[in-house]
Scaffold this motif. Structure first.
Motif, PDB file in Angstrom:
ATOM      1  N   VAL A  18     -17.703  10.022 -20.785  1.00  0.00           N
ATOM      2  CA  VAL A  18     -17.179   8.873 -20.157  1.00  0.00           C
ATOM      3  C   VAL A  18     -15.647   9.073 -20.109  1.00  0.00           C
ATOM      4  O   VAL A  18     -14.985   8.714 -19.041  1.00  0.00           O
ATOM      5  CB  VAL A  18     -17.478   7.300 -21.271  1.00  0.00           C
ATOM      6  CG1 VAL A  18     -16.177   6.326 -20.715  1.00  0.00           C
ATOM      7  CG2 VAL A  18     -18.430   6.823 -21.116  1.00  0.00           C
ATOM      8  N   TYR A  19     -14.910   9.646 -21.173  1.00  0.00           N
ATOM      9  CA  TYR A  19     -13.533  10.081 -21.092  1.00  0.00           C
ATOM     10  C   TYR A  19     -13.428  10.987 -19.990  1.00  0.00           C
ATOM     11  O   TYR A  19     -12.494  11.015 -19.250  1.00  0.00           O
ATOM     12  CB  TYR A  19     -13.300  10.712 -22.354  1.00  0.00           C
ATOM     13  CG  TYR A  19     -12.615   9.722 -23.420  1.00  0.00           C
ATOM     14  CD1 TYR A  19     -11.463   8.853 -23.299  1.00  0.00           C
ATOM     15  CD2 TYR A  19     -13.406   9.414 -24.851  1.00  0.00           C
ATOM     16  CE1 TYR A  19     -11.142   8.021 -23.976  1.00  0.00           C
ATOM     17  CE2 TYR A  19     -12.844   8.388 -25.456  1.00  0.00           C
ATOM     18  CZ  TYR A  19     -11.725   7.809 -25.203  1.00  0.00           C
ATOM     19  OH  TYR A  19     -11.280   6.940 -26.136  1.00  0.00           O
ATOM     20  N   ARG A  20     -14.262  12.102 -19.779  1.00  0.00           N
ATOM     21  CA  ARG A  20     -14.165  13.358 -18.894  1.00  0.00           C
ATOM     22  C   ARG A  20     -14.030  12.471 -17.323  1.00  0.00           C
ATOM     23  O   ARG A  20     -13.342  12.591 -16.558  1.00  0.00           O
ATOM     24  CB  ARG A  20     -15.074  13.995 -19.011  1.00  0.00           C
ATOM     25  CG  ARG A  20     -15.278  15.355 -18.100  1.00  0.00           C
ATOM     26  CD  ARG A  20     -16.176  16.373 -18.385  1.00  0.00           C
ATOM     27  NE  ARG A  20     -17.581  15.750 -18.562  1.00  0.00           N
ATOM     28  CZ  ARG A  20     -18.267  15.562 -19.499  1.00  0.00           C
ATOM     29  NH1 ARG A  20     -18.051  15.870 -20.710  1.00  0.00           N
ATOM     30  NH2 ARG A  20     -19.490  15.173 -19.452  1.00  0.00           N
ATOM     31  N   ASN A  21     -15.094  11.733 -17.221  1.00  0.00           N
ATOM     32  CA  ASN A  21     -15.334  10.945 -16.078  1.00  0.00           C
ATOM     33  C   ASN A  21     -14.153  10.137 -15.712  1.00  0.00           C
ATOM     34  O   ASN A  21     -13.694   9.960 -14.615  1.00  0.00           O
ATOM     35  CB  ASN A  21     -16.738  10.547 -16.029  1.00  0.00           C
ATOM     36  CG  ASN A  21     -17.679  11.518 -15.556  1.00  0.00           C
ATOM     37  OD1 ASN A  21     -17.874  11.843 -14.543  1.00  0.00           O
ATOM     38  ND2 ASN A  21     -18.645  11.304 -16.654  1.00  0.00           N
ATOM     39  N   LEU A  22     -13.813   9.234 -16.446  1.00  0.00           N
ATOM     40  CA  LEU A  22     -12.632   8.453 -16.406  1.00  0.00           C
ATOM     41  C   LEU A  22     -11.416   9.157 -16.180  1.00  0.00           C
ATOM     42  O   LEU A  22     -10.684   8.722 -14.965  1.00  0.00           O
ATOM     43  CB  LEU A  22     -12.334   7.517 -17.684  1.00  0.00           C
ATOM     44  CG  LEU A  22     -13.285   6.525 -18.081  1.00  0.00           C
ATOM     45  CD1 LEU A  22     -12.996   5.673 -19.271  1.00  0.00           C
ATOM     46  CD2 LEU A  22     -13.277   5.339 -17.022  1.00  0.00           C
ATOM     47  N   ALA A  23     -10.986  10.259 -16.645  1.00  0.00           N
ATOM     48  CA  ALA A  23      -9.881  11.081 -16.178  1.00  0.00           C
ATOM     49  C   ALA A  23     -10.167  11.561 -14.573  1.00  0.00           C
ATOM     50  O   ALA A  23      -8.906  11.465 -14.093  1.00  0.00           O
ATOM     51  CB  ALA A  23      -9.815  12.330 -17.112  1.00  0.00           C
ATOM     52  N   GLU A  24     -11.184  12.143 -14.395  1.00  0.00           N
ATOM     53  CA  GLU A  24     -11.420  12.398 -12.919  1.00  0.00           C
ATOM     54  C   GLU A  24     -11.296  11.352 -12.107  1.00  0.00           C
ATOM     55  O   GLU A  24     -10.911  11.412 -10.982  1.00  0.00           O
ATOM     56  CB  GLU A  24     -12.678  13.025 -12.811  1.00  0.00           C
ATOM     57  CG  GLU A  24     -12.884  14.696 -13.641  1.00  0.00           C
ATOM     58  CD  GLU A  24     -14.296  15.089 -13.441  1.00  0.00           C
ATOM     59  OE1 GLU A  24     -14.895  14.693 -12.932  1.00  0.00           O
ATOM     60  OE2 GLU A  24     -14.157  16.072 -14.316  1.00  0.00           O
ATOM     61  N   MET A  25     -12.001  10.196 -12.470  1.00  0.00           N
ATOM     62  CA  MET A  25     -11.770   9.108 -11.528  1.00  0.00           C
ATOM     63  C   MET A  25     -10.391   8.403 -11.376  1.00  0.00           C
ATOM     64  O   MET A  25     -10.002   7.953 -10.378  1.00  0.00           O
ATOM     65  CB  MET A  25     -12.750   7.857 -11.971  1.00  0.00           C
ATOM     66  CG  MET A  25     -14.224   8.232 -11.891  1.00  0.00           C
ATOM     67  SD  MET A  25     -15.219   7.108 -13.045  1.00  0.00           S
ATOM     68  CE  MET A  25     -15.417   5.691 -12.083  1.00  0.00           C
TER      69      MET A  25
END
Length: 153
Positions: free
Chosen positions: A43-50
């Motif tokens: 979730v954290y990784r994807n939130l950063a990219e989003m």
């Protein structure tokens, strides 16, 4: 170059886009998506990219230690001033005409240009105040004070 979207990203994006009026912590999102096999680190990784792709906005709120994330990749969200309820956490888009007037007045009287994409106005929504209208009439305007913050979630 087209950005590849993983299954996890698609699930996360679908979840966030179905909750555009909420600002959520990564932990809340991970708890909701745990059944989909998405970990907190994913979730954290994807939130950063989003966030880098400007699909979501990271917010901070007084009294909340964790960052909050809100989906903003809708046409009515980009360029809107946001109103965030300190009691229920719901986020609303300010009426565009009223937002333009506020921005114009601040620019004119204070010679200050507000960054709409970074601005969130905090207060108490009509539902939490028990009002049926979206906005109270100008004559019944009451600023939010410390007494309105009691019992906040």
């Amino acid at each position: 170059m087209v950005k590849y979207r993983t299954k996890q990203r698609r699930i996360l994006l679908s979840y966030l886009s179905s909750h555009p009026d909420q600002a959520l912590t990564a932990r809340q999102i991970a708890e909701e998506l745990a059944g989909e096999g998405i970990s907190l680190s994913a979730v954290y990784r994807n939130l950063a990219e989003m966030e880098a792709a400007e699909e979501i906005k990271r917010l901070s709120q007084c009294g909340v230690r964790e960052a909050l994330y809100q989906y903003i990749a809708t046409p009515d969200c980009r360029g809107s001033l946001h109103l965030s309820c300190k009691k229920c956490g719901k986020t609303l888009h300010m009426d565009p005409g009223e937002a333009v007037e506020i921005l114009r007045r601040v620019a004119q009287t204070d010679q200050f240009s507000i960054d709409v994409g970074e601005t969130v106005l905090y207060g108490i929504c009509g539902s939490c105040k028990g009002l049926r209208q979206r906005r109270p009439a100008a004559a019944s305007f009451q600023p939010v004070g410390p007494e309105d913050r009691k019992g906040k979630k």
